[in-house]
Structures are given as structure tokens and as C-alpha cells.
Write a protein that holds these residues in place. Structure first.
Motif, mmCIF file in Angstrom:
data_model
loop_
_atom_site.group_PDB
_atom_site.id
_atom_site.type_symbol
_atom_site.label_atom_id
_atom_site.label_comp_id
_atom_site.label_asym_id
_atom_site.label_seq_id
_atom_site.Cartn_x
_atom_site.Cartn_y
_atom_site.Cartn_z
ATOM 1 N N LEU A 106 -43.980 -11.149 13.604
ATOM 2 C CA LEU A 106 -43.416 -9.507 14.102
ATOM 3 C C LEU A 106 -41.802 -9.764 13.538
ATOM 4 N N GLU A 107 -41.639 -10.357 13.359
ATOM 5 C CA GLU A 107 -40.281 -11.254 12.596
ATOM 6 C C GLU A 107 -40.105 -11.196 11.739
ATOM 7 N N MET A 108 -39.115 -11.187 10.581
ATOM 8 C CA MET A 108 -38.901 -11.500 9.163
ATOM 9 C C MET A 108 -37.610 -10.760 8.908
ATOM 10 N N THR A 109 -37.194 -12.072 7.895
ATOM 11 C CA THR A 109 -35.726 -10.895 7.175
ATOM 12 C C THR A 109 -35.417 -11.014 5.623
ATOM 13 N N PHE A 110 -34.983 -9.732 5.454
ATOM 14 C CA PHE A 110 -35.161 -8.975 3.626
ATOM 15 C C PHE A 110 -33.624 -9.244 3.085
ATOM 16 N N GLU A 111 -32.908 -9.182 2.134
ATOM 17 C CA GLU A 111 -32.091 -8.375 1.811
ATOM 18 C C GLU A 111 -31.707 -7.367 0.963
ATOM 19 N N CYS A 112 -31.290 -6.483 1.295
ATOM 20 C CA CYS A 112 -30.834 -5.696 0.169
ATOM 21 C C CYS A 112 -28.850 -4.518 0.219
ATOM 22 N N GLN A 113 -29.048 -4.212 -0.416
ATOM 23 C CA GLN A 113 -27.585 -3.558 -0.660
ATOM 24 C C GLN A 113 -27.618 -2.837 0.843
ATOM 25 N N ASN A 114 -25.622 -2.800 0.678
ATOM 26 C CA ASN A 114 -25.446 -2.380 2.399
ATOM 27 C C ASN A 114 -26.047 -1.210 2.952
ATOM 28 N N LEU A 115 -26.581 -1.158 3.770
ATOM 29 C CA LEU A 115 -26.703 0.097 4.160
ATOM 30 C C LEU A 115 -25.714 0.639 5.607
ATOM 31 N N GLY A 116 -24.590 -0.043 5.920
ATOM 32 C CA GLY A 116 -23.772 0.820 6.985
ATOM 33 C C GLY A 116 -24.448 0.687 8.054
ATOM 34 N N LYS A 117 -23.560 1.357 8.995
ATOM 35 C CA LYS A 117 -24.597 1.413 10.153
ATOM 36 C C LYS A 117 -25.964 2.505 10.073
ATOM 37 N N LEU A 118 -26.445 1.622 11.126
ATOM 38 C CA LEU A 118 -28.056 1.901 10.581
ATOM 39 C C LEU A 118 -28.151 3.179 12.322
ATOM 40 N N THR A 119 -29.687 3.457 11.647
ATOM 41 C CA THR A 119 -29.136 5.653 12.419
ATOM 42 C C THR A 119 -30.989 4.902 12.860
ATOM 43 N N THR A 120 -31.724 4.974 11.264
ATOM 44 C CA THR A 120 -33.098 5.039 12.178
ATOM 45 C C THR A 120 -33.861 4.394 11.287
ATOM 46 N N VAL A 121 -35.049 3.477 12.213
ATOM 47 C CA VAL A 121 -36.349 3.205 11.968
ATOM 48 C C VAL A 121 -37.819 3.426 11.748
ATOM 49 N N GLN A 122 -38.237 4.216 10.501
ATOM 50 C CA GLN A 122 -39.310 4.160 9.842
ATOM 51 C C GLN A 122 -40.634 3.168 10.412
ATOM 52 N N ILE A 123 -41.142 3.543 11.146
ATOM 53 C CA ILE A 123 -42.440 2.389 11.044
ATOM 54 C C ILE A 123 -44.092 2.816 11.831
#
Length: 1324
Positions: free
Chosen positions: A1033-1050
């Protein structure tokens, strides 16, 4: 800024105020110039042994490494005529230091002894300027004492040298035979640099100098050269030298504005001309030389640095080159004026002024031996370094491009090439450039007149194609899409056949080139600021209160001005509008209402702007980035030509004076001792001028003309410029643009403002700089104290300005500033804060390391910490848990982020895109501001007192405890606002994100068997689908800067026995900036559960990092932003929803629509998330859901009916209606078709978004395509509504429905763009 005035109002219009002779005073003998020697010694020892640069004794100060002929000795002012003039008191120290900035020089007959000319500026204590022109030549030393003193110094030097450099064998012969005795043998040294009294003739430098109120450089140079020629020519001059000097001092007047003047030198006439009050101000230095030395590209870059008020250091072996480049760059700024420290020639004894933490333009003399790498400068982060002799320029980072730079360079290049000057400069120019020079374009033009060359401009174009710079430009300009097919070479427009020019051809060409180049530069500003007057904010209150509150006043509507500018101009203009020169220019405008009041510079500029505006009425080109070439060149050239063809005034000829017999004796090669009795006073009456002048000019008129055209007169200089002169360094007055009121000239402002000007002068007088002849430690300490106070004041003003800017309208409502302050580039303000921090960290540095003093300090701190860690004495103060800041951020499940200065440094070091120290320091400042830790981090950095002591001198800003505390306190105020200055700038870097999913503990989350996935979206992009390992239920990942976060699709893949998942909320944290977002859900994901959805779109909001926020750890998720909040409760049955009455529902709709309308009325940079306004807690989807829930008939027990079921039934009804062709009207038919098309498309999407997800998608698409109000009208009339809704339902009440339709219609005027995550899988 050569037009600057000298004398006060009582000054008679005399051409020159003083004639001065400087040189060796044989009575006092050879005195070492200790300050210069000390500076040279420090330079030498720095290069020799790095940091150990402390001088132990005075003898070392004399620097025995230098041979006596190369040492510096004090020069003295030997004579000056007249003794003093009241309007321009003589400053002996200043003149002595600047006539011979490196002191006396000695040479022998073996050395070259060419005379050298240079000019200089003295800025007096009241800020007004005087100009000096000096010619240095060599005279034989006749004093036996001086010769034997030099011989003695050589004996001492050689003995010292033997001890230091002879190998242990002490065998001098073997040493000299090898020719390499520790670098340079004594014999070599004696051959090149020695003096033998019996064999050599000793020469010493002497200097003659004119001090004048205006800068007629060419005329003064001729006067001095002819005087020197009179001394060195075998025939004595026609009259004694006293006659010529008397003439220039007392009988030659200043030419009035718009007139020319001819007067006599020793051997020929000298002509000078002065522009009229409607032309560009007086400027008499050759622009040609600057372009030959640096090339067009470098000149434009240097010009840009000067306009943005960077620190500029010019470096050259030639004093006159330093002066020419400095004066040219400041003259090309018309109508703006350099407001800061201005020292074109920095005397060797004043090198410590390079430590000044203020913008400056200074010239440093190089000895021609040291290269750039050996030159250690206190601060380089914001420095533009110009090596004039080597065609080299080092620019500060982040220098924005000057608007239309390519076309601008092209226009300048065309002019230069018409004069045979290659655009890349003459010093290191290529073969094509030298070819160009030999084949002068003007020769071509004359050939064309003779009919030898066809009239097509293409020929000259073909010829110019060989030129590298032009070829490069053409390619670049083509790429930008501008067509420049033909490169025009200007033909010379002067009709020389008709007019006979009185000066020589070469001089006339210099006049022509100067005015052409200056007109092109001035034209850039008239085009860029053609409509500036519209944006000037005239003060509403009287002048007195305007002066009192000058600091708080906004004088220019920057936001509106910038919003009118073409996009490519913004990076430059947004920074330029923040400069002191722009603020002073606008202040001047506010002060001068009437045409008569106007400052001359402003009058000339405004008249040009008016012409452009008239032109633009006919052919509108304003507010486009279309390049407008200069059209005023011919007119300007014509004025000069007319003045030079018909000389307006001729001065009295030199004549025999009433001298005693035997005076004025001529001796070849020696400048005579002049007779002071005849030179100390002028004629009683002005009869000579009256007798010879062809026109009678009344004194009053002459004074009026004199004051009219001076670029700035004394009083204005005093208040506007406070330039750091070479001698009266008004450093302490050059701080921030709101430091104290700008005050225009007394002459140009009506009498009632005299009072304010006097007050301002008194304000300045409390912090006057003492004479530099008194360079005692206490004086230097006092200067540094002024620096510290100034830096603190600038910090206070900057933080206040940034906060008011950031808070925008909210600040205005609280009574700070005015509405029109908002919208200036936030980046510009942060960049200027970074510049200020660099200047603070550079002040009082012991040893310079790297280009960024701040980053260097941080690295030292990091090193210290690592050392302590390894030695085991590491305290935990470096890394603190985030408990005090983020108690409310997360549930106990997400471990808090540590606050760590070192960790933030490491983040910056790991960003491969940032290559330089200055860039790293700026990124670190931005990150600390975004995390609201800037003040705290800097406090921690400065808490290492040992390190601060090691790095900084006692007087440094960072070692003044009270000021340092206040400075950190000012920075603390940034915590009141949210900055995204790191996230929004470094958009391409990789960022680690930490995700935490919190399922419901009540309803068997642990039994969940399907494979979940997640996709996170932000303003700059999205992650794509990330598979989550089962039961993790908890994880860390790396990606290019997303800016201010707006939505999560789950969602999940519905596999396994128990594919049902109840998610309470999801949290995502940016591991670099610490920003944590919460995405509430509170819904099931699973077939047959809730609305059957396998994926949901959650809308998040940034959690505040303040401890005041409610800290209850509730089991059920709080009422936070996310789609369809009504179903967020874990209760499944729709019957348990909170029932709202029609009034509450109408209010909710009104608020949701109002939120969207407000969003679009904000400036683009201030808008929040539109997704939140559509799909958030009180968003449009939620409000419309309430509308359709109201009066919905309760279905059978245990069966859920959703709004989507109702919409599908309505779709079926309309489709059957169309098949049976029972369609009422065409308009209605189109609406029904549209409605059915959207429902079908959403049903056909491959996504398992469930019924509520589909309703959300329909509302978003309807809002985007402006169809919502049509669909409401359609559904209100639909028979299906009658079946599925109670009679009291809102949707059945026509009055309420009409009001709802009217509210939704207000969204029609906005262009709503939906985030990709909301409409994924839909192609409609």
C-alpha cells in the motif's frame, strides 16, 4: 553619459576650467606609491601562494620583486591654472590620481616613449560631473639626485635578488651561463630592466591636462597634442605657450546648444559642435572603436547587462579604451541613465572598491601580462566581465535576450559595413573581414555613382555574403521566419558637393557613424516604449505626500504594460521594468508635467515617441514584434553636417600677453614652467569674445542654452545619479530603487519643489563619503558599514515587494500597495532576490572560491558536517524531524519527511541539468522558498560561527549580528505565502514521489485479491499506469516533474475471488519539495459493488503544512475534494444521502458556477486547478448530482438506481422518437442527437469507470462544449422524468429549471480545457 554637466548655475560658459600639469616633484624626490604597490603586491602574492596573502611589513609593500623601473612612485600636481574657480572647486587628490592612475613611470632610452592620451570623469560630492583630458609623455630627468636615487635602488634590488634567487653554489657565472636561475637570471634582468647612470638616460612621465565642464573629447585631445608638439618640435611655437593656454582658459567659450565653434590651437584651427535641444545629447567618443574592439554581438550583450544593472567590469591595458567603452555603453542607453556606481577608470589604489555589493560599471587597468584566470574578483555571480583588448566577454547566467536581437544586430551591422567596419570586430577578425576592410563599401557606392557598377543592391549583397557574422545572422533570421533577402548597405546621404565641411574627412566620418549608431539604439527604445505614458500612474495626492511615501508608491502599471507586449519581449522587459534606471525615468516623468518643466532628455524622447504614435495611427505596428528600422538617421546627420559646414562662432585668436622679459623661455623636449602671474586670472572684461564673435549672444540666452542641453545638471545628478566617482565614491547612496526620492533638476522643476529637493539633499549629506586621500582603516570601516545598512534596507524592500506581489488583491484589500501591482513576472522578483543573496554572501569574503559565494559557503558547511560525522561528534541539529511542521499532513501511516539543509543540497547536486555553481545556488534558494525553509536553512548555515569567521572578514554583512538577525527575520515573512518557484521552473527534472493508499480497515481490505494500478496526473504531465504489487500500500517511484498534482486514477483488473476494494483515500508526496496531496475516495471499486466501477478519478488538494489544521485522525475520510462527494460515505444505499432542499441546491449550483467564472477572470499565472472546480467537493459535478438526486423516486428495497440509469432511459426514448420520426423541431432535434451521441460515446469507452464516473465525464464534456444548459432543458421536458421523479422534484419545477439554465449559460463565454485524465478513452 558624456553630456553630463559640470559647473553650477554661476559658471560662465567657458570651454575649460583648469589647465593642470602633473609629474615628478624633484624637491620631495622619489616616494613609493604605497597603496598602488600594496595592491600589486597582493595581486602578485595571490597568484604566488593562493590564500596566504597577509602583508607582514612595509618593505614588502614596496614589492622588491618589481625592478625599480617598474615600481610605482607618487605623482604630484605640479601646477594648475587658475588656482581655483568658484563654480568648480579644484580637487587635487582626484585630479592627481586620475591624470596618472598608476603613478609616475620611469623609462630609459631603450624603451618606447610614445605619448598617451586618456580622458576621465570626476564625480563631485554633490553628484555633478567634471571631465578631464590628459596627455602623458616622457621628459628626460635632469636632477642628479633623482638619477642617483634610481641607481641606488637598483643596487639594493640586485643584492636582494641575489640572496633570493642564487643557487647554493653562489657561482654567478654558472648561473648566468645556464641562463635560468630560478626563472630569470640577474644578467637577463639587467639587460632588459636595468639602469646604469653612466650609460643610460633616465626619463620620467609627465602629464598635461584640461578640466572642462563638458565632454568635448576630440577638441581637447587636439589642444593637448598641439601643445606637446610645440615642446618637441625643433622650431619654437609662434607665441609663448602661455598665450595658447590663456586663450583656452579665458577666451574660448562653450558653444551654445545647436551651434558650432572654431578656435585656434598652436598649429591649426580646432572645431567643436554641440547638438541642439531637440537632438540626442552631446557624445564625443568614437563608437567605431568600441565595435572594432568587441564586435556587434558582444556590444549588444554588454548593453543588455548594463540595462539590467548587472555588475560590469571592463578590463584593458589602455585607460582611454576603458573610458570609451564605458561612455559609449551609457550613452547608447538614451533616454535611460545609469544610476549606480560609475568608475570608468579605477585607480590602482582603490581596488578594494570591487568588493562593493552594489551594481557598478568600473574599468580596471591590466598590465598586459596577467590573463583573466589570474584576476580574482570578490563576486562573479552577477558579473559581466569584458576583456576589451582580447575581444572577450564573460556574461552572467540567465541573461535574457534583448528584444529583436537578431534584426537589431543586422541593422547595426549594415551601418558598420557601410563604414568598412566588420561586424565581428577588427581585432580577431577573419580573412573575410579583412577583405571587407580593403574593399570599402563606400568605394563601391562612389563607383556606382560613376556608373561602373550596376544599380542593383544585389551586388553589394553578394559581396557581403562572404562576411561570417552576416552569413550567420542571415541563417538565424531565416530560421525565425523573417525575410531578409536583401542586406542594405547604407549609401552616404551627405551631399558633400553642396556643403564644404570644415573638419577633416576622418573626423566627419566619426561624427556620422556615431550619430547613425546612436539613432538606431535610441529607436529601439522609442519603439518599445512608444505608449509608455498611458501606463504612468500619476500620484493622486499632492507632491509633498508623494515624496514622503515614495517607497510605497507604484509609479508604473507594469502588469498592464507587459500584458500588451509580444511574448518574446517579456523575459527582458519584465526584468528591465524592475531596474532603478527605469524607476527614475518614470519618476522624472511624473515630476515634469509641463513642457517647460521637462528634463531635456525626457523632452527629446517624448517628442520622438509622439512622432511614432502619429505614424502608428496611419500604419498600426504597435504591440507586434515586427521590427521597425530607424528612420531618423538622415535628419540627425543633416543637422551635424550643417553645423560643420557653416561655423557659427569663432573665438578670439591667441595673442601676446603682458609678460615680463625673459618669461616664456623655450627649451626643446621640456614642458616649460609656466608663468603663473599671467595665467592665474582672466581678462577683466569679455572684450575679446565680443570683438570677434560673428553673432552677439546675450549672457542670459547663453546660460539658458547651456542648461537646456546638458544631459543632467548638478542638482539632478546629485539626486539621480550618485555615481561612484573615481574619488567621491557615493557607494552608500546607490541601493534600492526606492531608497529615497528621485528628484529632477532644480532648473527643470518649478520653485515650489525646492523644499523637497533640499530635504533630500540633507538626507544624503548625513552619509557623505570622506575624501579618498584619507584612506584610513576607520574610513574604510565606515564605508563598509554603509554597505551593510544598505544591503539590509534592500532586503527589507525586496521581501515586502515580493509579498505584496504574491498576495495580489488580498494584499490590496489589506491596504498594501495598489491593485495594478499584480502580474509582474514572479521569476524576475525571485531572480533579483537571488542576486541580492549573492551580493550579501560576497561582501567581505576572505578568499574567493567559485563563482557563487553562497554555494561555496554551503559546500564548506557540508564538508564540515561530513568531517564531524566521520569523527563522531555530529549533532542532530543538521537533520530535524518534520514533526513540528507537518503534524497534520498525513495519517500516522506516512512517515514524516525530514527537514535537512544537507538533504536539500544533495537534491540540487543530483540534478544533472544544473551545471554551474550560480545555477545550483539559485535552485537551492528556490527549493528552500517553496518548502518555506529559506530563513531556517540560512540561520542553520550561519549558526556555524567558526566557519563564518574563517570565510568572512570582520566587517562582512554576515558577521554583523543585529543586521543578520533582521535579515533572517525579513526572509521568514516568505512563509506567509505559497511559492512554486522550484516546481514550476525545473520542469524536466526527475522527482521521486511517495504514494500511500489507505483502504477501509472495516471492510476486509486485507482479503483483496485483484491487481491494483494507479496513474497520477499533474499540471505538467502524468505518470502513465503504474502497477502496484498486491498487498503493498506504500511505494516510491521516480518520474519527470508532474508540477502541481491534480488527479489520481486508481483501479484494478477484477481478478481473483475477492475483487472488491474499498479505498478511503490516497496520498502522494513530492519527496524533494515535500508537497503532500490528499485524494479522498470513500467508494468501492468492484463489479456488483456501489456503481460497479473498477476505476475512479480522484481529485486532490495540497495539504497545508501549518500545525493549526485540525489534527483529528478520523477513521472515515474527511469531507475533502473528490468526485461525487455524496456517495463518499461508506454507506451504500442512496437512501442514506443527506437530503438538501431546493434552495440549498440552487446555492450550491450558483457557487460552483461562480467559482469557474472567477477562475477565468484571474490572470493566467494566478489560476488554480479547474479540475477541482469541476469535480471537487463543491464542484459543478457534485452540484448537478444534487439536482438530479432531488425527488428521485425510491426504488425497491436493496436495489440501487443511479442518475446514469435515468440518463440512459432518456437516451433510449429520444432514439426511438427519432426512428418513429415524431420529432418536434429542428433545434430540439439537434440537442437530442447531441445528447444521445455523448451518452453512447461514454458507454462505449473501454474504461470501467462506473455509473457515477460516467455521469462525471458527461458533465465535464457538456461544460467543455457549452451544452449543459441545452441538456437540462431537454431532460426537464422528457416523459421519462415524469416516471422517475416525484412531483416536488426540482427538475419538474419549470421556474427553478429556467433559473438553473440561466446560471449554466454564463459558462458559455469561457474556453474550458479538460485535463486528459478526465476524458481519457473518449474521442468526441
Amino acid at each position: 553619459m558624456s553630456g553630463g554637466s559640470g559647473g553650477g548655475s554661476s559658471a560662465p560658459g567657458r570651454f575649460a576650467d583648469y589647465f593642470v600639469i602633473c609629474g615628478l616633484d624633484t624637491e620631495t624626490g622619489l616616494e613609493p606609491d604605497e597603496l598602488s604597490a600594496l595592491c600589486q603586491y597582493i595581486q602578485a602574492s595571490k597568484t604566488r601562494d593562493g590564500a596566504s596573502r597577509f602583508i607582514s611589513s612595509a618593505t614588502e609593500g614596496e614589492n622588491f620583486e618589481q625592478t625599480p623601473l617598474r615600481r610605482t612612485f607618487k605623482s604630484k600636481v605640479l601646477a594648475r591654472y587658475p588656482e581655483n574657480v568658484e563654480w568648480n572647486p579644484f580637487d587635487q587628490d582626484a585630479v592627481g590620481m586620475l591624470c596618472m592612475p598608476k603613478g609616475l613611470a620611469f623609462k630609459t632610452q631603450a624603451d618606447s616613449r610614445e605619448p598617451q592620451f586618456h580622458s576621465f570623469i570626476i564625480t563631485r560630492e554633490d553628484g555633478s560631473r567634471t571631465f578631464g583630458f590628459s596627455l602623458t609623455f616622457f621628459e628626460e630627468v635632469t636632477s642628479k639626485q633623482i638619477c642617483s636615487a634610481m641607481q641606488t635602488l637598483y643596487h639594493m634590488h640586485n643584492a636582494e635578488y641575489d640572496i633570493l634567487h642564487t643557487p647554493p653554489t653562489n657561482d654567478k657565472d654558472s648561473c648566468s651561463s645556464t641562463g635560468d636561475c630560478n626563472g630569470t637570471s640577474v644578467s637577463k634582468l639587467q639587460r632588459f630592466n636595468s639602469y646604469d647612470i653612466s650609460r643610460d638616460t633616465l626619463y620620467v612621465s609627465k602629464c598635461i591636462c584640461l578640466i572642462t565642464p563638458m565632454s568635448f573629447m576630440k577638441a581637447c585631445k587636439k589642444v593637448l597634442e598641439q601643445l606637446h608638439q610645440a615642446v618637441t618640435s625643433p622650431q619654437p611655437p609662434p607665441l609663448p605657450l602661455e598665450s595658447y593656454i590663456y586663450n583656452i582658459l579665458y577666451e574660448v567659450p562653450l558653444p551654445p546648444a545647436g551651434r558650432s565653434l572654431k578656435f585656434s590651437g598652436v598649429y591649426g584651427p580646432i572645431i567643436c559642435q554641440r547638438p541642439s535641444t531637440s537632438e540626442l545629447p552631446l557624445f564625443d567618443f568614437p563608437v567605431k572603436e568600441v565595435f572594432e574592439l568587441l564586435g556587434v554581438e558582444n556590444v549588444v550583450q554588454l548593453f543588455t547587462c548594463a540595462l539590467l544593472e548587472f555588475q560590469i567590469l571592463l578590463y584593458s591595458q589602455h585607460y582611454q579604451r576603458l573610458m570609451t567603452v564605458a561612455e559609449t555603453i551609457t550613452a547608447l542607453m538614451f533616454p535611460f541613465q545609469w544610476q549606480h556606481v560609475y568608475v570608468p577608470i579605477l585607480p590602482a589604489s582603490l581596488l578594494h572598491f570591487l568588493d562593493a555589493p552594489v551594481p557598478y560599471l568600473m574599468g580596471l587597468h591590466s598590465n598586459g601580462l596577467d590573463d583573466r584566470s589570474k584576476l580574482e574578483l570578490p563576486q562573479e555571480a552577477n558579473l559581466c566581465f569584458v576583456d576589451v583588448d582580447n575581444h572577450f566577454i564573460e556574461l552572467p547566467e540567465d541573461l535574457p535576450q534583448f528584444p529583436n536581437k537578431l534584426e537589431f544586430i543586422q541593422e547595426i551591422s549594415e551601418i558598420l559595413m557601410a563604414f568598412g567596419i566588420p561586424p565581428e570586430g577588427n581585432l580577431h577578425c577573419s580573412e573575410s573581414a579583412s577583405k571587407m576592410k580593403s574593399l570599402r563599401a563606400c568605394d563601391l557606392v562612389s563607383d556606382k555613382r560613376n556608373g561602373n557598377i550596376a544599380g542593383s543592391p544585389l551586388n553589394s549583397y553578394e559581396l557581403l555574403k562572404e562576411n561570417e557574422t552576416i552569413a550567420r545572422l542571415q541563417a538565424l533570421v531565416k530560421r525565425t521566419g523573417v525575410s531578409l533577402e536583401k542586406l542594405e548597405v547604407r549609401e552616404e546621404t551627405s551631399s558633400k558637393k553642396d556643403l564644404k565641411i570644415q573638419c577633416d574627412e576622418e573626423e566627419f566620418k566619426i561624427y556620422q557613424l556615431n550619430i547613425q549608431i546612436r539613432e538606431v539604439f535610441a529607436n529601439r527604445f522609442t519603439q518599445m516604449f512608444a505608449d509608455y505614458e498611458v501606463f504612468v500612474i500619476q500620484p493622486s495626492q499632492d507632491k509633498e505626500s508623494w515624496f514622503t511615501n515614495r517607497e510605497q508608491m507604484q509609479n508604473f502599471d507594469k502588469a498592464s504594460f507587459l500584458s500588451d507586449q509580444p511574448e518574446p519581449y517579456l523575459p527582458f522587459l519584465s526584468r528591465f521594468l524592475e531596474t532603478q534606471m527605469f524607476a527614475s525615468f518614470i519618476d522624472n516623468k511624473i515630476m515634469c508635467h509641463d513642457e517647460d518643466d521637462k528634463d531635456p532628455v525626457l523632452r527629446v524622447f517624448d517628442s520622438r515617441v509622439d512622432k511614432i504614435r502619429l505614424l502608428n495611427v496611419r500604419t498600426p505596428t504597435l504591440r507586434t514584434s515586427m521590427y521597425q528600422k530607424c528612420t531618423t538617421i538622415d535628419e540627425a546627420e543633416k543637422s551635424i553636417e550643417l553645423r560643420l559646414a557653416k561655423i557659427d562662432h569663432t573665438a578670439v585668436h591667441p595673442h601676446l600677453l603682458d609678460m615680463k622679459i625673459g618669461q616664456g623661455k623655450y627649451e626643446l623636449g621640456f614642458f616649460p614652467k609656466l608663468q603663473s602671474d599671467v595665467l592665474s586670472t582672466g581678462p577683466v572684461s569679455n572684450k575679446w569674445t565680443k570683438r570677434n564673435a560673428p553673432a552677439q549672444w546675450r549672457r542670459k540666452d547663453r546660460q539658458k542654452q547651456h542648461t537646456e542641453h546638458l544631459r543632467l545638471d548638478n542638482d539632478q545628478r546629485e539626486n539621480l545619479d550618485f555615481s561612484m566617482s573615481e574619488l567621491q565614491l557615493q557607494l552608500c547612496l546607490d541601493w534600492d530603487q526606492h531608497d529615497w526620492p528621485f528628484i529632477p533638476s532644480i532648473k527643470s522643476v518649478s520653485e515650489r519643489y525646492l523644499k523637497y529637493i533640499q530635504e533630500a539633499r540633507n538626507l544624503g549629506s548625513t552619509i557623505r563619503q570622506p575624501k579618498l586621500s584619507n584612506l584610513s582603516p576607520s574610513v574604510i570601516a565606515q564605508t563598509n558599514w554603509k554597505f551593510v545598512e544598505g544591503l539590509l534596507k534592500e532586503c527589507r524592500n525586496k521581501t515586502k515587494r515580493m509579498l505584496v506581489e504574491k498576495m495580489g488583491r488580498e494584499a490590496v484589500e489589506l491596504g498594501h500597495g495598489e491593485v495594478n501591482i499584480t502580474g509582474v513576472e514572479e521569476n524576475t522578483l525571485i531572480a533579483s532576490l537571488c542576486d541580492l543573496l549573492e551580493r550579501i554572501w560576497s561582501h567581505g569574503l576572505q578568499v574567493k572560491q567559485g563563482k557563487s559565494a553562497l554555494w561555496s559557503h554551503l559546500l564548506h558547511y557540508l564538508e564540515n558536517r561530513q568531517r564531524k560525522t566521520t569523527s563522531g561528534s555530529f549533532s542532530t541539529s543538521g537533520i530535524l524531524l518534520d514533526s513540528e511542521r507537518r503534524k497534520s499532513d498525513t495519517s500516522p501511516a506516512m512517515s514524516p519527511l525530514r527537514i535537512s539543509l544537507i538533504q536539500d543540497m544533495r537534491h540540487i547536486q543530483n540534478i544533472s541539468e544544473i551545471k554551474t555553481d550560480v545555477g545550483k545556488a539559485r535552485a537551492w534558494v528556490r527549493l528552500s522558498m517553496e518548502k518555506k525553509l529559506l530563513s531556517r536553512h540560512l540561520k542553520q548555515l550561519l549558526s556555524d560561527h567558526e566557519l563564518t569567521k574563517k570565510l568572512y572578514k570582520r566587517y562582512a554583512f554576515l558577521r554583523c549580528d543585529d543586521e543578520k538577525e533582521q535579515f533572517l527575520y525579513h526572509l521568514l515573512s516568505f512563509n506567509a505565502v505559497d511559492y512554486f518557484c522550484f516546481t514550476n521552473v525545473f520542469t524536466t527534472i526527475l522527482i521521486p514521489y511517495h504514494i500511500l493508499i489507505v483502504p477501509s480497515k472495516k471492510l476486509g481490505g486485507s482479503m483483496f485479491t485483484a491487481n491494483p494500478w494507479i496513474c497520477i496526473s499533474g499540471e505538467l504531465g502524468e505518470t502513465g499506469v503504474l502497477q502496484i504489487p498486491r498487498n503493498i500500500l506504500e511505494m516510491t517511484f521516480e518520474c519527470q516533474n508532474l508540477g502541481k498534482l491534480t488527479t489520481v486514477q486508481i483501479g484494478h483488473d477484477n481478478s481473483g475471488l475477492y475483487a472488491k476494494w474499498l479505498v478511503e483515500y490516497v496520498m502522494v508526496r513530492n519527496e524533494i519539495t515535500g508537497h503532500t496531496y490528499k485524494f479522498p475516495c470513500g467508494r468501492w471499486l468492484g463489479k456488483g459493488m456501489d456503481d460497479g466501477s473498477l476505476e475512479r478519478i480522484l481529485v486532490g488538494e495540497l495539504l497545508t503544512s501549518h500545525t493549526e489544521v485540525d489534527e483529528r485522525q478520523c477513521r472515515t475520510p474527511p469531507l475533502q475534494q473528490s468526485p461525487s462527494m455524496i456517495r463518499r460515505f461508506v454507506t451504500i444505499s442512496p437512501n442514506n444521502k443527506p437530503k438538501l432542499n431546493t434552495g440549498q441546491i440552487q446555492e450550491a449550483i450558483g457557487e460552483a458556477v461562480n467559482g469557474i467564472v472567477k477562475h477565468f477572470h484571474k490572470p493566467e499565472k494566478e489560476r488554480g486547478s479547474l479540475t477541482l472546480l469541476l469535480c471537487g467537493e463543491s464542484g459543478l459535478v457534485s452540484a448537478l448530482e444534487q439536482v438530479f438526486q432531488h425527488g428521485f423516486k425510491s426504488p425497491r428495497l436493496f436495489k440501487n438506481v443511479f442518475i446514469w440509469d435515468f440518463l440512459e432511459k432518456a437516451q433510449t426514448y429520444y432514439e426511438t422518437l427519432e426512428q418513429n420520426e415524431m420529432v418536434p423541431e429542428e433545434n430540439w432535434q439537434t440537442r437530442a442527437r447531441n445528447f444521445c451521441r455523448f451518452i453512447t460515446a461514454i458507454n462505449n469507452t473501454p474504461r470501467n469507470i462506473g455509473k457515477d464516473g460516467k455521469f462525471q465525464m458527461l458533465v465535464c464534456l457538456g461544460a467543455r462544449d457549452h451544452l449543459l444548459h441545452h441538456w437540462i432543458a431537454l431532460l426537464a421536458d422528457c416523459p421519462i422524468t415524469a416516471q422517475m421523479y416525484e412531483d416536488m422534484a426540482l427538475i419538474k419545477d419549470h421556474t427553478l429549471v429556467n433559473s438553473l439554465i440561466r446560471v449554466l449559460q454564463t459558462l458559455q463565454e469561457f474556453n474550458i480545457t479538460l485535463e486528459a485524465s478526465l476524458v481519457k478513452g473518449i474521442d468526441i
